[in-house]
Design a protein around this motif. Structure first.
Motif, mmCIF file in Angstrom:
data_model
loop_
_atom_site.group_PDB
_atom_site.id
_atom_site.type_symbol
_atom_site.label_atom_id
_atom_site.label_comp_id
_atom_site.label_asym_id
_atom_site.label_seq_id
_atom_site.Cartn_x
_atom_site.Cartn_y
_atom_site.Cartn_z
ATOM 1 N N GLY A 110 -2.878 -5.773 13.258
ATOM 2 C CA GLY A 110 -4.077 -6.247 13.936
ATOM 3 C C GLY A 110 -5.350 -5.560 13.503
ATOM 4 N N GLU A 111 -5.224 -4.454 12.760
ATOM 5 C CA GLU A 111 -6.405 -3.753 12.269
ATOM 6 C C GLU A 111 -6.824 -4.281 10.902
ATOM 7 O OE1 GLU A 111 -6.808 0.681 13.986
ATOM 8 O OE2 GLU A 111 -5.264 0.468 12.446
ATOM 9 N N THR A 112 -8.051 -3.982 10.534
ATOM 10 C CA THR A 112 -8.577 -4.214 9.198
ATOM 11 C C THR A 112 -9.107 -2.875 8.688
ATOM 12 O OG1 THR A 112 -10.838 -4.682 9.909
ATOM 13 C CG2 THR A 112 -9.290 -6.550 9.854
ATOM 14 N N PRO A 113 -9.347 -2.743 7.380
ATOM 15 C CA PRO A 113 -9.947 -1.490 6.906
ATOM 16 C C PRO A 113 -11.252 -1.164 7.630
ATOM 17 C CG PRO A 113 -9.070 -2.719 5.060
ATOM 18 C CD PRO A 113 -8.950 -3.620 6.256
ATOM 19 N N GLY A 114 -12.040 -2.196 7.905
ATOM 20 C CA GLY A 114 -13.296 -1.962 8.611
ATOM 21 C C GLY A 114 -13.092 -1.433 10.015
ATOM 22 N N SER A 115 -12.123 -1.974 10.750
ATOM 23 C CA SER A 115 -11.884 -1.510 12.117
ATOM 24 C C SER A 115 -11.284 -0.109 12.131
ATOM 25 C CB SER A 115 -10.981 -2.487 12.869
ATOM 26 O OG SER A 115 -9.676 -2.534 12.309
ATOM 27 N N VAL A 116 -10.478 0.221 11.105
ATOM 28 C CA VAL A 116 -9.957 1.581 10.994
ATOM 29 C C VAL A 116 -11.104 2.559 10.778
ATOM 30 C CG1 VAL A 116 -8.543 3.162 9.614
ATOM 31 C CG2 VAL A 116 -7.709 0.857 10.123
ATOM 32 N N HIS A 139 -1.205 -12.699 0.817
ATOM 33 C CA HIS A 139 -2.552 -12.821 0.267
ATOM 34 C C HIS A 139 -3.583 -13.268 1.305
ATOM 35 C CE1 HIS A 139 -1.225 -13.091 -4.231
ATOM 36 N NE2 HIS A 139 -0.659 -12.099 -3.583
ATOM 37 N N ALA A 140 -3.144 -13.717 2.472
ATOM 38 C CA ALA A 140 -4.088 -14.142 3.499
ATOM 39 C C ALA A 140 -4.967 -12.989 3.969
ATOM 40 C CB ALA A 140 -3.333 -14.743 4.683
ATOM 41 N N TYR A 141 -4.455 -11.753 3.894
ATOM 42 C CA TYR A 141 -5.226 -10.610 4.382
ATOM 43 C C TYR A 141 -6.360 -10.244 3.448
ATOM 44 C CZ TYR A 141 -2.824 -7.865 0.871
ATOM 45 O OH TYR A 141 -2.371 -7.398 -0.331
ATOM 46 N N LEU A 142 -6.403 -10.827 2.244
ATOM 47 C CA LEU A 142 -7.455 -10.468 1.302
ATOM 48 C C LEU A 142 -8.841 -10.706 1.885
ATOM 49 C CD1 LEU A 142 -5.974 -11.840 -2.062
ATOM 50 C CD2 LEU A 142 -6.285 -9.438 -1.434
ATOM 51 N N ALA A 143 -8.956 -11.713 2.750
ATOM 52 C CA ALA A 143 -10.259 -12.021 3.342
ATOM 53 C C ALA A 143 -10.763 -10.906 4.241
ATOM 54 C CB ALA A 143 -10.170 -13.322 4.138
ATOM 55 N N PHE A 166 8.768 -2.456 -3.067
ATOM 56 C CA PHE A 166 8.045 -2.659 -4.321
ATOM 57 C C PHE A 166 7.348 -4.017 -4.308
ATOM 58 C CE2 PHE A 166 11.047 0.591 -5.247
ATOM 59 C CZ PHE A 166 10.485 1.365 -6.248
ATOM 60 N N PRO A 167 6.015 -4.043 -4.354
ATOM 61 C CA PRO A 167 5.315 -5.332 -4.406
ATOM 62 C C PRO A 167 5.509 -5.997 -5.757
ATOM 63 C CG PRO A 167 3.758 -3.552 -4.736
ATOM 64 C CD PRO A 167 5.084 -2.897 -4.421
ATOM 65 N N GLY A 168 5.474 -7.312 -5.781
ATOM 66 C CA GLY A 168 5.525 -8.027 -7.044
ATOM 67 C C GLY A 168 4.245 -7.832 -7.831
ATOM 68 N N ALA A 169 4.307 -8.148 -9.114
ATOM 69 C CA ALA A 169 3.123 -7.986 -9.966
ATOM 70 C C ALA A 169 1.975 -8.867 -9.489
ATOM 71 C CB ALA A 169 3.482 -8.294 -11.418
ATOM 72 N N ALA A 170 2.291 -10.065 -9.007
ATOM 73 C CA ALA A 170 1.235 -10.972 -8.541
ATOM 74 C C ALA A 170 0.526 -10.401 -7.312
ATOM 75 C CB ALA A 170 1.818 -12.339 -8.232
ATOM 76 N N ASP A 171 1.298 -9.799 -6.393
ATOM 77 C CA ASP A 171 0.703 -9.218 -5.185
ATOM 78 C C ASP A 171 -0.172 -8.018 -5.525
ATOM 79 O OD1 ASP A 171 2.006 -11.030 -3.467
ATOM 80 O OD2 ASP A 171 3.814 -9.814 -3.475
ATOM 81 N N LEU A 172 0.344 -7.130 -6.364
ATOM 82 C CA LEU A 172 -0.437 -5.955 -6.751
ATOM 83 C C LEU A 172 -1.652 -6.377 -7.571
ATOM 84 C CD1 LEU A 172 -0.679 -2.900 -6.715
ATOM 85 C CD2 LEU A 172 0.860 -2.800 -8.684
ATOM 86 N N GLY A 173 -1.469 -7.360 -8.448
ATOM 87 C CA GLY A 173 -2.581 -7.851 -9.257
ATOM 88 C C GLY A 173 -3.698 -8.449 -8.423
ATOM 89 N N ALA A 174 -3.338 -9.123 -7.334
ATOM 90 C CA ALA A 174 -4.362 -9.712 -6.461
ATOM 91 C C ALA A 174 -5.230 -8.632 -5.834
ATOM 92 C CB ALA A 174 -3.698 -10.563 -5.380
ATOM 93 N N LEU A 175 -4.623 -7.524 -5.436
ATOM 94 C CA LEU A 175 -5.385 -6.423 -4.858
ATOM 95 C C LEU A 175 -6.300 -5.777 -5.894
ATOM 96 C CD1 LEU A 175 -2.506 -4.830 -2.771
ATOM 97 C CD2 LEU A 175 -4.585 -5.847 -1.829
ATOM 98 N N HIS A 182 -15.228 -6.731 -6.367
ATOM 99 C CA HIS A 182 -16.177 -6.298 -5.344
ATOM 100 C C HIS A 182 -16.546 -4.821 -5.436
ATOM 101 C CE1 HIS A 182 -15.832 -10.179 -3.376
ATOM 102 N NE2 HIS A 182 -14.526 -10.074 -3.419
ATOM 103 N N GLY A 183 -16.033 -4.115 -6.439
ATOM 104 C CA GLY A 183 -16.393 -2.714 -6.608
ATOM 105 C C GLY A 183 -15.834 -1.792 -5.551
#
Length: 294
Positions: A110-116, A139-143, A166-175, A182-183
């Motif tokens: 339920g948290e986001t980096p911003g709320s943390v 990938h929905a949490y990317l937003a 272990f995350p898949g390459a696609a999941d890690l690549g998306a992050l 976005h820097g």
């Protein structure tokens, strides 16, 4: 090069450009307290002291410690350290007597980096950098992730003690792609035991390589897809790619990838030496204590 990714002198290299030196400078945090190595506190600090004396520039010379073990750390500490605090306690403990450079915390459901960041605002030492560990599977949490460098940094778990960690390459690549777009600076942890991606027959899973990770960030800052680089297992191709990284790309990549935590501070250096990407440094001259060779 930012102050957060530069430690000591440049990595000694033989026959490659300065971009290669930048790629690996200040890359590895000391996570000796954590699995699978899980050293006792006294042994972890002894090894860390030896690493400090050796001053290898691949290491950040930052010691990672859970907040729940700070009392134990204080009991064994006999020399100054630069601390990375893993916040595993409900409250932020007193930190007045330790030099905390960064704090890492896993976001709750339920948290986001911003709320943390809002929850911890005013509770961390001044100038301490905050990194929030986020999930890697949906990938929905990317937003919900930060979209500039003014908020907290992110932390990605690249493995663990079970195959499901272990995350898949696609999941890690998306992050990685999000952070490059976005820097947003990030750290990595767990599973990055060796330089090159390889199959672990015990866990039955492909382990991400830390060299793959570094080069995937380079691809992302050049607006290329990081996923194919994360999947590479051709050692010669990975070495060729590392040697061809332009200086500017290397600098931008390491401004994003702050470091990764490794329970073994010896193997990353040995892997890079074996690949010819750094030169072996002469052992430090010491008096009275025997040092681990790096």
């Amino acid at each position: 090069m930012s102050a957060h990714t530069s430690t000591g002198t440049g990595v000694a290299v033989d026959g490659v450009g300065m971009g290669t030196a930048v790629l690996f400078r200040g890359l590895v945090d000391d996570a000796g307290l954590f699995p699978p190595t899980g050293l006792p506190m006294a042994e972890a600090l002894e090894r860390h002291g030896n690493d400090l004396a050796g001053n290898d520039p691949v290491l950040t010379h930052r010691f990672l410690c859970p907040a729940g073990r700070l009392a134990e750390l204080r009991d064994h500490l006999t020399f100054p350290i630069r601390l990375g605090l893993i916040l595993d306690t409900p409250d932020v403990p007193p930190l007045d007597d330790v030099a905390v450079e960064l704090v890492e915390v896993r976001q709750a459901p339920g948290e986001t980096p911003g709320s943390v960041a809002e929850r911890l605002a005013g509770r961390l030492p001044v100038d301490t950098r905050l990194f929030v560990e986020v999930p890697t599977g949906d990938h929905a949490y990317l937003a919900s992730l930060p979209r500039d460098a003014t908020g907290p940094g992110l932390k990605f778990r690249c493995g663990g003690v079970t195959a499901g960690a272990f995350p898949g390459a696609a999941d890690l690549g998306a992050l990685i792609a999000h952070c490059a777009r976005h820097g947003v600076p990030f750290k990595a942890t767990a599973g990055l035991h060796n330089a090159v991606r390889h199959f672990d027959p015990v866990l039955g899973v492909d382990r991400h390589g830390f060299l793959n990770l570094v080069l995937a960030v380079c691809a992302a800052v050049e607006d290329r897809d990081p996923v194919p680089v994360l999947k590479l297992t051709d050692v010669g191709e990975l070495v060729r790619l590392a040697q061809a990284v332009p200086d500017d790309t290397a600098t931008r990549a390491r401004e994003l990838l702050v470091s990764y935590g490794s329970c073994d501070t010896h193997t990353p250096i040995e892997d890079l030496v074996a690949l010819g990407l750094i030169a072996r440094r002469p052992p430090a001259v010491t008096t009275g204590t025997e040092e681990e060779s790096v």
